[in-house]
Motif scaffolding. Structure first.
Motif, PDB file in Angstrom:
ATOM      1  N   GLY A  99       0.813  -1.210   0.000  1.00  0.00           N
ATOM      2  CA  GLY A  99       0.000   0.000   0.000  1.00  0.00           C
ATOM      3  C   GLY A  99       0.846   1.259   0.000  1.00  0.00           C
ATOM      4  N   ALA A 100       0.155   2.386   0.026  1.00  0.00           N
ATOM      5  CA  ALA A 100       0.816   3.680  -0.146  1.00  0.00           C
ATOM      6  C   ALA A 100       1.158   4.327   1.194  1.00  0.00           C
ATOM      7  CB  ALA A 100      -0.079   4.621  -0.943  1.00  0.00           C
ATOM      8  N   LEU A 101       2.331   4.929   1.246  1.00  0.00           N
ATOM      9  CA  LEU A 101       2.685   5.866   2.301  1.00  0.00           C
ATOM     10  C   LEU A 101       2.797   7.224   1.629  1.00  0.00           C
ATOM     11  CD1 LEU A 101       3.548   5.996   5.375  1.00  0.00           C
ATOM     12  CD2 LEU A 101       5.886   6.158   4.515  1.00  0.00           C
ATOM     13  N   VAL A 102       1.910   8.148   2.008  1.00  0.00           N
ATOM     14  CA  VAL A 102       1.862   9.446   1.335  1.00  0.00           C
ATOM     15  C   VAL A 102       2.058  10.564   2.343  1.00  0.00           C
ATOM     16  CG1 VAL A 102       0.332   8.571  -0.472  1.00  0.00           C
ATOM     17  CG2 VAL A 102      -0.662   9.665   1.558  1.00  0.00           C
ATOM     18  N   ASN A 103       2.535  11.710   1.838  1.00  0.00           N
ATOM     19  CA  ASN A 103       2.638  12.896   2.691  1.00  0.00           C
ATOM     20  C   ASN A 103       1.304  13.640   2.680  1.00  0.00           C
ATOM     21  OD1 ASN A 103       2.589  14.276   0.227  1.00  0.00           O
ATOM     22  ND2 ASN A 103       4.803  14.593   0.186  1.00  0.00           N
ATOM     23  N   THR A 104       1.245  14.757   3.348  1.00  0.00           N
ATOM     24  CA  THR A 104      -0.024  15.477   3.474  1.00  0.00           C
ATOM     25  C   THR A 104      -0.452  16.134   2.170  1.00  0.00           C
ATOM     26  OG1 THR A 104       1.199  17.380   4.348  1.00  0.00           O
ATOM     27  CG2 THR A 104       0.194  15.882   5.948  1.00  0.00           C
ATOM     28  N   ASN A 105       0.428  16.154   1.171  1.00  0.00           N
ATOM     29  CA  ASN A 105       0.045  16.621  -0.164  1.00  0.00           C
ATOM     30  C   ASN A 105      -0.527  15.492  -1.005  1.00  0.00           C
ATOM     31  OD1 ASN A 105       0.976  19.279   0.312  1.00  0.00           O
ATOM     32  ND2 ASN A 105       3.072  18.672  -0.207  1.00  0.00           N
ATOM     33  N   GLY A 106      -0.541  14.270  -0.446  1.00  0.00           N
ATOM     34  CA  GLY A 106      -1.037  13.130  -1.189  1.00  0.00           C
ATOM     35  C   GLY A 106      -0.020  12.546  -2.141  1.00  0.00           C
ATOM     36  N   GLU A 107       1.260  12.884  -1.983  1.00  0.00           N
ATOM     37  CA  GLU A 107       2.322  12.373  -2.848  1.00  0.00           C
ATOM     38  C   GLU A 107       2.888  11.080  -2.275  1.00  0.00           C
ATOM     39  OE1 GLU A 107       4.143  16.609  -4.463  1.00  0.00           O
ATOM     40  OE2 GLU A 107       4.804  15.805  -2.520  1.00  0.00           O
ATOM     41  N   LEU A 108       3.166  10.134  -3.151  1.00  0.00           N
ATOM     42  CA  LEU A 108       3.686   8.835  -2.738  1.00  0.00           C
ATOM     43  C   LEU A 108       5.150   8.969  -2.331  1.00  0.00           C
ATOM     44  CD1 LEU A 108       2.974   5.745  -2.630  1.00  0.00           C
ATOM     45  CD2 LEU A 108       4.056   5.582  -4.878  1.00  0.00           C
ATOM     46  N   ILE A 109       5.447   8.670  -1.069  1.00  0.00           N
ATOM     47  CA  ILE A 109       6.842   8.716  -0.621  1.00  0.00           C
ATOM     48  C   ILE A 109       7.337   7.344  -0.166  1.00  0.00           C
ATOM     49  CG2 ILE A 109       6.727  11.140   0.051  1.00  0.00           C
ATOM     50  CD1 ILE A 109       6.587  10.171   2.977  1.00  0.00           C
ATOM     51  N   GLY A 110       6.450   6.319  -0.197  1.00  0.00           N
ATOM     52  CA  GLY A 110       6.898   4.986   0.187  1.00  0.00           C
ATOM     53  C   GLY A 110       5.870   3.923  -0.125  1.00  0.00           C
ATOM     54  N   ILE A 111       6.358   2.667  -0.218  1.00  0.00           N
ATOM     55  CA  ILE A 111       5.493   1.497  -0.366  1.00  0.00           C
ATOM     56  C   ILE A 111       5.584   0.701   0.928  1.00  0.00           C
ATOM     57  CG2 ILE A 111       5.067  -0.628  -1.644  1.00  0.00           C
ATOM     58  CD1 ILE A 111       4.481   1.848  -3.272  1.00  0.00           C
ATOM     59  N   ASN A 112       4.468   0.647   1.674  1.00  0.00           N
ATOM     60  CA  ASN A 112       4.468  -0.044   2.966  1.00  0.00           C
ATOM     61  C   ASN A 112       4.822  -1.517   2.768  1.00  0.00           C
ATOM     62  OD1 ASN A 112       3.611   2.262   4.485  1.00  0.00           O
ATOM     63  ND2 ASN A 112       1.564   1.964   3.657  1.00  0.00           N
ATOM     64  N   THR A 113       5.778  -1.994   3.558  1.00  0.00           N
ATOM     65  CA  THR A 113       6.363  -3.302   3.283  1.00  0.00           C
ATOM     66  C   THR A 113       6.431  -4.214   4.485  1.00  0.00           C
ATOM     67  OG1 THR A 113       7.684  -2.415   1.464  1.00  0.00           O
ATOM     68  CG2 THR A 113       8.465  -4.458   2.456  1.00  0.00           C
ATOM     69  N   ALA A 114       6.771  -3.687   5.659  1.00  0.00           N
ATOM     70  CA  ALA A 114       7.066  -4.583   6.790  1.00  0.00           C
ATOM     71  C   ALA A 114       6.719  -3.914   8.111  1.00  0.00           C
ATOM     72  CB  ALA A 114       8.550  -4.975   6.780  1.00  0.00           C
ATOM     73  N   ILE A 115       6.542  -4.757   9.113  1.00  0.00           N
ATOM     74  CA  ILE A 115       6.435  -4.305  10.495  1.00  0.00           C
ATOM     75  C   ILE A 115       7.400  -5.137  11.325  1.00  0.00           C
ATOM     76  CG2 ILE A 115       4.032  -3.567  10.302  1.00  0.00           C
ATOM     77  CD1 ILE A 115       3.197  -6.161  11.656  1.00  0.00           C
ATOM     78  N   THR A 116       7.748  -4.651  12.495  1.00  0.00           N
ATOM     79  CA  THR A 116       8.510  -5.452  13.432  1.00  0.00           C
ATOM     80  C   THR A 116       7.613  -5.718  14.632  1.00  0.00           C
ATOM     81  OG1 THR A 116      10.505  -5.581  14.813  1.00  0.00           O
ATOM     82  CG2 THR A 116       9.567  -3.390  14.455  1.00  0.00           C
ATOM     83  N   SER A 117       7.400  -6.993  14.929  1.00  0.00           N
ATOM     84  CA  SER A 117       6.412  -7.354  15.935  1.00  0.00           C
ATOM     85  C   SER A 117       6.674  -8.758  16.433  1.00  0.00           C
ATOM     86  CB  SER A 117       5.001  -7.253  15.349  1.00  0.00           C
ATOM     87  OG  SER A 117       4.047  -7.791  16.228  1.00  0.00           O
ATOM     88  N   GLN A 118       6.411  -8.990  17.698  1.00  0.00           N
ATOM     89  CA  GLN A 118       6.489 -10.338  18.259  1.00  0.00           C
ATOM     90  C   GLN A 118       5.145 -11.052  18.171  1.00  0.00           C
ATOM     91  OE1 GLN A 118       7.951  -9.617  22.241  1.00  0.00           O
ATOM     92  NE2 GLN A 118      10.079  -9.648  21.582  1.00  0.00           N
ATOM     93  N   THR A 119       4.106 -10.317  17.793  1.00  0.00           N
ATOM     94  CA  THR A 119       2.764 -10.898  17.726  1.00  0.00           C
ATOM     95  C   THR A 119       2.275 -11.072  16.296  1.00  0.00           C
ATOM     96  OG1 THR A 119       1.669  -8.738  17.814  1.00  0.00           O
ATOM     97  CG2 THR A 119       2.193  -9.807  19.915  1.00  0.00           C
ATOM     98  N   GLY A 120       2.936 -10.440  15.334  1.00  0.00           N
ATOM     99  CA  GLY A 120       2.479 -10.486  13.955  1.00  0.00           C
ATOM    100  C   GLY A 120       1.583  -9.326  13.603  1.00  0.00           C
TER     101      GLY A 120
END
Length: 471
Positions: A228-249
């Motif tokens: 999914g998209a990570l966007v700034n407050t202008n609605g511009e794409l600045i990243g593609i959400n990829t991973a989390i760090t978690s012990q629970t998933g």
């Protein structure tokens, strides 16, 4: 009548006495405050900041959210996985398989239907479908993938131009900046969460062998948000959400996105070349901190220390030397190795970068042409080899050889334990001096060389020398 007048006078006298006692003993003292035009001013910090801004006063997320949700899609991946084996399957030699549904997200970046998502979202797919925010569903085709950055490109064919998210410049994103994560967590379509950028150039590999350069945020990201998209407050794409760090998933406060500058470069490479065009600067890097700075004999703890320079690389041709400390690439400050690798991921072979470095307490700026990866490594026998650095040869007194940097050769691993870090010194009684010798073998025999393997000499990770005769 006299009695009534007497009663009124006594009452009035009592009231007067009570009021006088309150004024005299109980009422607090009133002080007179005089204002003057010549009073001494109050001193305040000179940061030019007024009253603190509340989040809802500082940013309006509604426009960015409305524009983004229409261009973020729900990706469904039907793959085959091994099912539970029965006695009949065992008897007849059958390998039962069952369909498995995986879901994720994707971002439309071209009106004609090109979509960026994560490679792990569409991996091993048998069927791929994409559902838009208007509930229309389309079959999707995989155009190309890059497993190293976990980016994939899909294509759908719609009857009309589709809404898109425009690329932003992830290099200009600032720590503390508001961002929105848009995706489909837990199959909850078109979900928007907000947070800030917590860090940049973040790597999740503790070994440092496969360092990445993620944007870290505290926007809530859960399974299904991938791609999914990570966007700034202008609605511009600045990243593609990829991973989390978690012990629970599930989300516990940290999420990570591939920077848009890297994702855009991978996307353009796949469309133009059909694969990723990777380049290298041509150095072996050393991490700087208090301990390593003392070991290297330098005072700096920020930057990238040049341990060695690869022969025939752009760095060697430009004059970069062992002991230099890289401080900046073009306009990007380099404080750690992830900064350097992240920026180089946005470059192709033959691009030129201006390298600002520190040498003998002098700052120099040197233009360096990015080299192709084949001068740095070569793939052969399902393994990837790289030249040994001069410093390793000198330190461990190794006269010749190439190092295994990656391997998928199950035969050599299961029989000899050859894995990453092993050094190959001879193949079929011929000394291996560099990856050029490996390239010659590849040209002569192709990648299927194991059947022609007669003799192999190597050094394992305990620096023990071994030799094996196969025929």
């Amino acid at each position: 009548m006299k009695k009534i007048l007497t009663l009124v006078l006594v009452s009035a006298l009592g009231g007067i006495l009570t009021l006088s006692a309150y004024k005299l003993f109980l009422e607090p003292e009133q002080k007179l405050v005089v204002t003057s035009n010549n009073t001494t001013p109050t001193f305040l910090p000179t940061n030019n900041i007024g009253a603190p801004l509340k989040a809802y006063e500082n940013s309006d997320f509604t426009t960015a959210a409305e524009n983004t949700v229409n261009a973020v899609v729900h990706v469904k991946n039907v793959s085959l996985s091994g099912g539970q084996m029965t006695m009949q399957d065992l008897f007849f030699g059958r390998n039962p398989q069952q369909k498995q549904l995986g879901t994720g997200s994707g971002v439309i970046v071209d009106p004609s239907g090109y979509i960026i998502t994560n490679n792990h979202v569409i991996k091993n797919s048998q069927e791929l479908s994409v559902t838009l925010n208007n509930n229309k569903t389309y079959k999707a085709e995989i155009i190309g993938t890059d497993s190293e950055t976990d980016i994939a490109v899909l294509k759908i064919n719609a009857d009309e131009d589709l809404p898109v998210v425009n690329f932003g410049d992830s290099d200009q994103a600032k720590i503390g900046e508001w961002v929105l994560a848009v995706g489909n967590p837990f199959n909850l379509t078109s979900t928007v969460t907000a947070g800030i950028i917590s860090a940049k150039s973040r790597s999740l590999d503790p070994t440092g062998r496969n360092a990445h350069s993620f944007i870290q945020t505290d926007a809530a990201v859960n399974p299904g948000n991938s791609g999914g998209a990570l966007v700034n407050t202008n609605g511009e794409l600045i990243g593609i959400n990829t991973a989390i760090t978690s012990q629970t998933g599930s989300y516990v406060g940290y999420s990570f996105a591939v920077p848009s500058n890297i994702a855009r470069k991978i996307y353009m490479d796949i469309l133009e070349y059909g694969n990723t065009q990777n380049g290298v600067l041509g150095i072996t890097a050393g991490v700087l901190n208090s301990a390593s700075a003392e070991e290297f004999g330098v005072d700096d703890t920020e930057g990238v220390f040049v341990n060695d320079v690869t022969k025939k690389s752009g760095a060697e041709k430009a004059g970069i030397k062992k002991g230099d400390i890289i401080k900046q690439l073009d306009h990007i400050e380099i404080s750690k190795f992830e900064d350097l690798k992240g920026y180089l991921k946005t470059k192709r072979p033959n691009d030129v970068v201006n390298v600002k470095l520190l040498r003998n307490d002098e700052l120099l700026t040197i233009p360096v042409t990015i080299s192709k990866t084949d001068i740095f490594s070569v793939k052969f026998m399902n393994m990837e080899f790289r030249d040994l650095s001069t410093s390793i040869k000198e330190k461990y007194e190794i006269p010749n050889g190439v190092q295994v940097s990656k391997t998928n050769n199950k035969y050599l691993y299961s029989n000899l334990g050859i894995t990453e870090g092993y050094i190959i010194t001879e193949i079929n009684n011929k000394k291996i001096e560099s990856i050029q010798d490996i390239s010659k073998l590849k040209e002569k025999y192709g990648d299927d060389f194991v059947e022609n393997l007669e003799q192999l000499a190597y050094i394992n990770t305990r620096l023990e020398k071994k030799e094996v005769i196969f025929k």
